[in-house]
Scaffold this active site. Structure first.
Site, short mmCIF file in Angstrom:
data_model
loop_
_atom_site.label_atom_id
_atom_site.label_comp_id
_atom_site.label_asym_id
_atom_site.label_seq_id
_atom_site.Cartn_x
_atom_site.Cartn_y
_atom_site.Cartn_z
N PRO A 10 0.79 -1.22 0.00
CA PRO A 10 0.00 0.00 0.00
C PRO A 10 0.83 1.28 0.00
O PRO A 10 1.88 1.34 0.64
CB PRO A 10 -0.82 -0.10 1.30
CG PRO A 10 -0.14 -1.13 2.12
CD PRO A 10 0.52 -2.07 1.17
N ASN A 11 0.33 2.22 -0.76
CA ASN A 11 0.86 3.59 -0.85
C ASN A 11 2.16 3.69 -1.65
O ASN A 11 2.62 4.81 -1.90
CB ASN A 11 1.04 4.21 0.55
CG ASN A 11 -0.28 4.28 1.29
OD1 ASN A 11 -1.25 4.78 0.75
ND2 ASN A 11 -0.34 3.75 2.49
N ARG A 18 4.94 11.07 -2.59
CA ARG A 18 4.70 10.74 -1.18
C ARG A 18 5.94 11.04 -0.33
O ARG A 18 7.01 10.46 -0.58
CB ARG A 18 4.40 9.24 -1.11
CG ARG A 18 4.26 8.71 0.27
CD ARG A 18 4.27 7.17 0.28
NE ARG A 18 4.01 6.71 1.61
CZ ARG A 18 4.21 5.46 2.01
NH1 ARG A 18 4.65 4.55 1.17
NH2 ARG A 18 3.95 5.12 3.25
N TYR A 23 11.06 9.01 1.00
CA TYR A 23 10.99 7.99 -0.04
C TYR A 23 11.61 8.42 -1.37
O TYR A 23 11.65 7.63 -2.31
CB TYR A 23 9.53 7.57 -0.26
CG TYR A 23 8.90 6.99 0.98
CD1 TYR A 23 9.36 5.80 1.53
CD2 TYR A 23 7.85 7.64 1.64
CE1 TYR A 23 8.81 5.25 2.68
CE2 TYR A 23 7.29 7.11 2.79
CZ TYR A 23 7.77 5.91 3.31
OH TYR A 23 7.22 5.39 4.45
N ASN A 75 8.29 -5.28 -0.98
CA ASN A 75 8.14 -4.16 -0.04
C ASN A 75 6.68 -4.16 0.40
O ASN A 75 5.82 -3.68 -0.34
CB ASN A 75 8.52 -2.83 -0.68
CG ASN A 75 8.46 -1.69 0.34
OD1 ASN A 75 7.90 -1.84 1.43
ND2 ASN A 75 9.03 -0.55 -0.01
N ALA A 78 3.11 -0.59 4.71
CA ALA A 78 2.65 -0.63 6.11
C ALA A 78 2.24 -2.03 6.55
O ALA A 78 2.24 -2.32 7.76
CB ALA A 78 1.49 0.34 6.29
N HIS A 81 4.22 -4.23 9.10
CA HIS A 81 4.09 -4.16 10.56
C HIS A 81 2.77 -4.73 11.08
O HIS A 81 2.52 -4.70 12.27
CB HIS A 81 4.23 -2.70 11.01
CG HIS A 81 5.27 -1.94 10.24
ND1 HIS A 81 6.61 -2.27 10.29
CD2 HIS A 81 5.18 -0.92 9.34
CE1 HIS A 81 7.29 -1.46 9.48
NE2 HIS A 81 6.44 -0.64 8.90
N ASP A 88 1.60 -15.43 6.14
CA ASP A 88 1.13 -16.82 6.02
C ASP A 88 1.05 -17.26 4.56
O ASP A 88 1.33 -18.42 4.24
CB ASP A 88 -0.23 -16.98 6.69
CG ASP A 88 -0.15 -17.02 8.21
OD1 ASP A 88 0.98 -17.04 8.75
OD2 ASP A 88 -1.21 -17.03 8.86
N GLU A 99 13.24 -8.82 1.43
CA GLU A 99 12.39 -7.72 1.92
C GLU A 99 13.13 -6.40 1.70
O GLU A 99 14.32 -6.28 2.04
CB GLU A 99 12.14 -7.95 3.42
CG GLU A 99 11.27 -6.88 4.07
CD GLU A 99 11.06 -7.17 5.57
OE1 GLU A 99 11.42 -8.27 6.05
OE2 GLU A 99 10.54 -6.27 6.25
N HIS A 101 12.92 -2.11 2.17
CA HIS A 101 12.29 -0.87 2.64
C HIS A 101 13.11 0.30 2.14
O HIS A 101 14.34 0.32 2.31
CB HIS A 101 12.18 -0.85 4.16
CG HIS A 101 11.31 -1.94 4.66
ND1 HIS A 101 9.94 -1.93 4.50
CD2 HIS A 101 11.61 -3.12 5.25
CE1 HIS A 101 9.44 -3.05 4.98
NE2 HIS A 101 10.43 -3.79 5.44
N SER A 103 12.91 3.49 3.13
CA SER A 103 13.37 4.32 4.25
C SER A 103 14.02 3.43 5.31
O SER A 103 13.86 2.20 5.29
CB SER A 103 12.17 5.06 4.88
OG SER A 103 11.27 4.13 5.47
N ARG A 108 12.88 5.39 12.51
CA ARG A 108 11.60 6.10 12.50
C ARG A 108 10.78 5.74 13.74
O ARG A 108 11.37 5.43 14.78
CB ARG A 108 10.87 5.76 11.19
CG ARG A 108 11.67 6.20 9.95
CD ARG A 108 10.97 5.85 8.65
NE ARG A 108 9.68 6.54 8.57
CZ ARG A 108 8.76 6.26 7.62
NH1 ARG A 108 9.01 5.34 6.71
NH2 ARG A 108 7.60 6.91 7.60
N ARG A 112 7.54 0.84 13.51
CA ARG A 112 8.09 0.39 12.22
C ARG A 112 9.26 -0.57 12.41
O ARG A 112 9.79 -1.12 11.44
CB ARG A 112 8.53 1.58 11.38
CG ARG A 112 7.37 2.44 10.94
CD ARG A 112 7.81 3.53 9.97
NE ARG A 112 6.88 4.61 9.97
CZ ARG A 112 5.75 4.65 9.24
NH1 ARG A 112 5.46 3.68 8.41
NH2 ARG A 112 4.93 5.68 9.33
#
Ligand code: DQA
Length: 147
Positions: A10-11, A18, A23, A75, A78, A81, A88, A99, A101, A103, A108, A112
């Protein structure tokens, strides 16, 4: 030649506009274009997906094996977290993944710092901006070559 999945949560469709202080200025399209080119240079094929919906990310992961995906660059945004469901799904289809990220999540807010993915990931790339996706892709290629 292997097929790799670049999956963004998301986002991340908002990349470029953003919170550029966190980012950067690259759009998701630019990231996907660079990664697609790099994957080709490394002798692989990249499939890129982004969704803001948890169930769509779960469906994409569940379908990945049937679509011949050998490894994923993820990635989760959100959902990193929060999402036991996405974790699963990945465990359920035994999809190896790295994985990413953009940032530095450790520098932060405290919430996070916990990831539902890092303990089942091959590895994590954190805080290196969108370059992290390309670094992950290179690491995936090395891992695939090692068998
Ligand atoms: C992120 C970090 C997450 O905490 C955040 O919710 C995101 C992006 C990153 O790439 O730095 O959406 O995954």
């Amino acid at each position: 030649m292997a097929r790799l999945l670049l999956l963004n949560g998301p986002n991340l469709n908002l990349l470029g506009t953003r919170e550029p202080n966190l980012y950067g200025a690259d759009t998701l399209d630019a990231v996907v274009e660079r990664c697609t080119r790099l994957a080709r240079e490394l002798g692989h094929e990249l499939v890129a997906r982004q969704s803001n919906a948890e169930h769509e990310l779960v469906d994409t992961v569940q379908a990945a094996r049937a679509q011949g995906i050998a490894m994923m660059i993820l990635n989760p945004g959100a959902f990193t977290h929060t999402s036991v469901a996405l974790r699963d799904a990945i465990a359920g289809v035994s999809l190896p993944f790295i994985e990413v990220h953009i940032s530095n999540v450790h520098a932060r807010e405290a919430f996070r710092r916990h990831s539902y993915f890092s303990d089942i990931a091959i590895g994590q790339i954190v805080g290196l901006g969108t370059l992290g996706y390309e670094l992950a892709l290179r690491a995936a290629a090395v891992r695939l070559a090692a068998g």
